[in-house]
Structure formats: structure tokens, C-alpha cells
Motif scaffolding. Structure first.
Motif, PDB file in Angstrom:
ATOM      1  N   GLY A 254     -44.748  23.602  -9.895  1.00  0.00           N
ATOM      2  CA  GLY A 254     -44.798  24.395 -11.118  1.00  0.00           C
ATOM      3  C   GLY A 254     -43.958  25.651 -11.058  1.00  0.00           C
ATOM      4  N   GLY A 255     -43.110  25.763 -10.055  1.00  0.00           N
ATOM      5  CA  GLY A 255     -42.282  26.947  -9.907  1.00  0.00           C
ATOM      6  C   GLY A 255     -43.015  28.151  -9.353  1.00  0.00           C
ATOM      7  N   HIS A 256     -44.172  27.925  -8.720  1.00  0.00           N
ATOM      8  CA  HIS A 256     -44.982  29.036  -8.242  1.00  0.00           C
ATOM      9  C   HIS A 256     -44.590  29.525  -6.852  1.00  0.00           C
ATOM     10  N   ALA A 257     -43.875  28.717  -6.090  1.00  0.00           N
ATOM     11  CA  ALA A 257     -43.615  29.040  -4.686  1.00  0.00           C
ATOM     12  C   ALA A 257     -42.883  30.365  -4.534  1.00  0.00           C
ATOM     13  N   ALA A 258     -41.804  30.547  -5.294  1.00  0.00           N
ATOM     14  CA  ALA A 258     -41.015  31.776  -5.162  1.00  0.00           C
ATOM     15  C   ALA A 258     -41.843  32.995  -5.557  1.00  0.00           C
ATOM     16  N   GLN A 259     -42.605  32.884  -6.644  1.00  0.00           N
ATOM     17  CA  GLN A 259     -43.431  34.003  -7.093  1.00  0.00           C
ATOM     18  C   GLN A 259     -44.482  34.353  -6.047  1.00  0.00           C
ATOM     19  N   ASN A 260     -45.135  33.322  -5.502  1.00  0.00           N
ATOM     20  CA  ASN A 260     -46.153  33.560  -4.482  1.00  0.00           C
ATOM     21  C   ASN A 260     -45.552  34.164  -3.222  1.00  0.00           C
ATOM     22  N   ALA A 261     -44.384  33.669  -2.816  1.00  0.00           N
ATOM     23  CA  ALA A 261     -43.723  34.175  -1.610  1.00  0.00           C
ATOM     24  C   ALA A 261     -43.305  35.632  -1.783  1.00  0.00           C
ATOM     25  N   LYS A 262     -42.771  35.961  -2.957  1.00  0.00           N
ATOM     26  CA  LYS A 262     -42.379  37.342  -3.221  1.00  0.00           C
ATOM     27  C   LYS A 262     -43.603  38.263  -3.244  1.00  0.00           C
ATOM     28  N   ARG A 263     -44.665  37.787  -3.851  1.00  0.00           N
ATOM     29  CA  ARG A 263     -45.897  38.573  -3.883  1.00  0.00           C
ATOM     30  C   ARG A 263     -46.429  38.787  -2.468  1.00  0.00           C
ATOM     31  N   PHE A 264     -46.392  37.744  -1.659  1.00  0.00           N
ATOM     32  CA  PHE A 264     -46.878  37.816  -0.282  1.00  0.00           C
ATOM     33  C   PHE A 264     -46.014  38.785   0.536  1.00  0.00           C
ATOM     34  N   GLN A 265     -44.718  38.740   0.328  1.00  0.00           N
ATOM     35  CA  GLN A 265     -43.804  39.653   1.011  1.00  0.00           C
ATOM     36  C   GLN A 265     -44.150  41.111   0.671  1.00  0.00           C
ATOM     37  N   LYS A 266     -44.456  41.342  -0.596  1.00  0.00           N
ATOM     38  CA  LYS A 266     -44.821  42.693  -1.039  1.00  0.00           C
ATOM     39  C   LYS A 266     -46.144  43.131  -0.412  1.00  0.00           C
ATOM     40  N   MET A 267     -47.100  42.215  -0.320  1.00  0.00           N
ATOM     41  CA  MET A 267     -48.391  42.534   0.293  1.00  0.00           C
ATOM     42  C   MET A 267     -48.227  42.962   1.746  1.00  0.00           C
ATOM     43  N   LEU A 268     -47.276  42.330   2.435  1.00  0.00           N
ATOM     44  CA  LEU A 268     -47.032  42.635   3.845  1.00  0.00           C
ATOM     45  C   LEU A 268     -46.045  43.781   4.030  1.00  0.00           C
ATOM     46  N   ASP A 269     -45.519  44.299   2.919  1.00  0.00           N
ATOM     47  CA  ASP A 269     -44.555  45.403   2.953  1.00  0.00           C
ATOM     48  C   ASP A 269     -43.343  45.043   3.822  1.00  0.00           C
ATOM     49  N   ILE A 270     -42.799  43.861   3.571  1.00  0.00           N
ATOM     50  CA  ILE A 270     -41.642  43.378   4.315  1.00  0.00           C
ATOM     51  C   ILE A 270     -40.387  43.522   3.466  1.00  0.00           C
ATOM     52  N   ASN A 271     -39.347  44.074   4.067  1.00  0.00           N
ATOM     53  CA  ASN A 271     -38.054  44.193   3.398  1.00  0.00           C
ATOM     54  C   ASN A 271     -36.999  43.612   4.328  1.00  0.00           C
ATOM     55  N   TYR A 272     -36.459  42.461   3.972  1.00  0.00           N
ATOM     56  CA  TYR A 272     -35.493  41.793   4.837  1.00  0.00           C
ATOM     57  C   TYR A 272     -34.116  42.435   4.712  1.00  0.00           C
ATOM     58  N   GLU A 273     -33.497  42.675   5.858  1.00  0.00           N
ATOM     59  CA  GLU A 273     -32.164  43.257   5.904  1.00  0.00           C
ATOM     60  C   GLU A 273     -31.133  42.163   6.143  1.00  0.00           C
ATOM     61  N   SER A 274     -29.879  42.488   5.819  1.00  0.00           N
ATOM     62  CA  SER A 274     -28.728  41.625   6.132  1.00  0.00           C
ATOM     63  C   SER A 274     -28.774  40.270   5.440  1.00  0.00           C
ATOM     64  N   LEU A 275     -29.437  40.196   4.288  1.00  0.00           N
ATOM     65  CA  LEU A 275     -29.370  38.980   3.496  1.00  0.00           C
ATOM     66  C   LEU A 275     -28.118  39.025   2.631  1.00  0.00           C
ATOM     67  N   ALA A 276     -27.790  37.902   1.991  1.00  0.00           N
ATOM     68  CA  ALA A 276     -26.665  37.896   1.064  1.00  0.00           C
ATOM     69  C   ALA A 276     -26.945  38.900  -0.047  1.00  0.00           C
ATOM     70  N   PRO A 277     -25.940  39.620  -0.540  1.00  0.00           N
ATOM     71  CA  PRO A 277     -26.192  40.636  -1.566  1.00  0.00           C
ATOM     72  C   PRO A 277     -26.729  40.038  -2.853  1.00  0.00           C
TER      73      PRO A 277
END
Length: 287
Positions: A254-277
Motif C-alpha cells: 500500500g505504499g506504507h514502507a517508505a512512510q513507516n521507515a522515515k517515521r522510524f528514522q525520525k523516532m531514532l533521531d538518525i540522519n544519514y550522511e553521504s547519501l546521494a543529494p
């Protein structure tokens, strides 16, 4: 370190730029996540040109979790399209070797079907597979509940540790013997895999017999905040016990994976460096 990603990069419209075409999807995806599960390898061993293309399209620190070909794990129906089992393994190894050479192969995921139960014969089958994939990091995922029964759970985890295999921890519907419980245990000190399949109990089992329709609903699920908090507790436990925790959201239907993953990343206060711009700032909307 916690690395969050999704299964595949072709079904997540929330991460694509409006002007992107199909050929740009991996580039767009890699602007958001540092890892992806490569599931096309389950359906067919990929030609080397595809692998090298995907290597070139992703940042240097981006990694792939490669799902083992279905002919290796007992999922394939009918005659294998290879002259022999040995030839199948040879072609699979040649296919993924460039990923390992580029430092972009996180692991090979060997996922067994729901009927692959805890027996001596199946333990030997795992060793057979591992011998033919020697030199690669291998994650083992079970679907039959017997591997985690009170009689066998410690033996299962001990077996994975003995043979230096990565435990694939799962969050999935609890729908009988064809599903496994959430067991947040590591079997190596460097890596563990955590796959989130959703909790769609009704859709987990194929009661209709229609494989195509069933696959559309099986992973149709949107994790709510309290459920993500449960996942967070398990992931933080794993993170305290091993160097890298790979978290893959597989609830794609249902297209929920990206939304859930982004929400989870925010909950963990994770900011990935050196990704594609990222191409546009609005990708950083509310998740």
C-alpha cells in the motif's frame, strides 16, 4: 549503527522526484536510505550488467541485501532453468561478486518457505547452501514456527552462531505455524538483519489459492506509532549487542514502507550522511 531501508526501490513513490523516470528510481531512493533489499535476485539470477549498473548508480557507502534465488531455497516450482544445481550456484556467485568487490554487499538473505520446518534433514540443507555460498555473509530467515519452539529455539540460535550465520529477526503476522515470533537475538557481533513484514494476519496465508492476488494483500499494512515503538525497543536492544543493525521495511503493497521507515528514522533521531543529494527539499516533509 542502525541502517534503515526498504525492499526494492521500484514501488515507493514518496521518494521519487516528480520528473523522475523508471530509470531514475534507484538514484532517487539512494538519496533517502543507505541500504536496500535486492529482491529481483529471488525471481531470477541477475546478469552482471544489471549489478554493475546498480553499483554505479549508488553512493560509495550504499549497500545491498541480496535475496537468494528461489531455486536455492525450495520456493521454485517446476524444473530449474540450469543444467545442474552446481551451475545455478556458480551463476549466482558470479552475479553478486561485483557487489562484494565494490564493498556494497551487506549480506545474502536466504529465506526459507513456510513448509521448511526444523528437522535434521533441513539443518543439513542449510549447511549445503552455506558451503556453496562460502565467502559471502549469509543471513538465514525461517518461516516455520518450529525453529523457535520451546524445544528448538536455543538450538536454532546456537546453530546460527556456530556457523557464523546472521539471524534474520522478523516482525510478521502471528498466523500459525507458517509465521515466526519476534525474537530480537543476534548471532554475530558485527551484523543482524531485522525485516518488517507488517501484521496483516488475514492476508498472510493464501486462502484463495490465487498467488498473484495474495501477494498484493500479504504485505498490505501500515504500522501505527505504538507498533513502531515496540520495534524501536527491539532494534535498540540489537544495536547494543552488535555493530550494525539492518532494518528493512517490507510492507510495500500500500505504499506504507517508505512512510513507516522515515517515521522510524525520525523516532531514532538518525540522519544519514553521504547519501546521494536530494533533488528537492519537500522530500523532507512530515512522515
Amino acid at each position: 549503527m542502525i541502517e534503515i531501508g526498504l525492499t526494492g526501490w521500484g514501488d515507493h513513490p514518496d521518494v521519487y522526484a516528480p520528473t523522475s523516470s523508471a530509470k531514475d528510481k534507484l538514484v532517487d531512493y539512494s538519496a533517502h536510505f543507505p541500504v536496500v533489499e535486492l529482491d529481483s535476485t529471488f525471481y531470477a539470477i541477475q546478469p552482471e550488467r544489471n549489478i554493475r549498473k546498480w553499483i554505479a548508480e549508488t553512493p560509495d557507502n550504499f549497500r545491498f541485501i541480496v535475496k537468494a534465488y528461489q531455486g536455492m531455497t525450495g520456493h521454485h516450482r517446476g524444473e530449474l532453468p540450469y543444467a545442474s544445481v552446481e551451475e545455478m550456484y556458480k551463476q549466482f556467485r558470479l552475479s553478486i561478486q561485483p557487489l562484494q568487490e565494490a564493498g556494497k554487499l551487506a549480506m545474502v538473505l536466504v529465506q526459507f518457505p513456510p513448509w521448511f520446518d526444523c528437522t535434521k534433514e533441513n539443518v543439513q540443507e542449510i549447511l549445503f547452501i552455506c558451503k556453496r555460498l562460502e565467502g559471502f555473509d549469509i543471513a538465514i530467515e525461517f518461516r516455520h514456527q518450529s525453529w523457535y519452539s520451546s524445544d528448538y529455539q536455543e538450538g536454532t540460535l546456537g546453530f546460527l552462531r556456530k556457523w557464523n550465520l546472521i539471524h534474520s529477526v522478523c516482525d510478521e503476522p502471528q498466523a500459525g505455524v507458517g509465521s515466526i515470533p519476534l525474537i530480537p537475538e543476534t548471532t554475530r557481533t558485527d551484523k543482524v538483519l531485522f525485516r518488517l513484514h507488517g501484521r496483516n494476519v488475514q492476508g498472510w496465508r493464501n486462502l484463495s489459492g490465487d498467488d498473484q492476488a495474495w501477494r498484493k494483500v500479504r504485505y498490505l499494512y501500515n504500522y501505527v506509532e505504538t507498533e513502531l515503538q515496540e520495534i524501536q525497543t527491539a532494534v535498540q536492544k540489537l544495536n547494543a549487542e552488535t555493530e550494525e543493525v539492518f532494518v528493512v521495511f517490507n510492507n510495500n503493497s500500500g505504499g506504507h514502507a517508505a512512510q513507516n521507515a522515515k517515521r522510524f528514522q525520525k523516532m531514532l533521531d538518525i540522519n544519514y550522511e553521504s547519501l546521494a543529494p536530494k533533488q528537492l527539499d519537500f522530500f523532507e516533509g512530515e512522515w
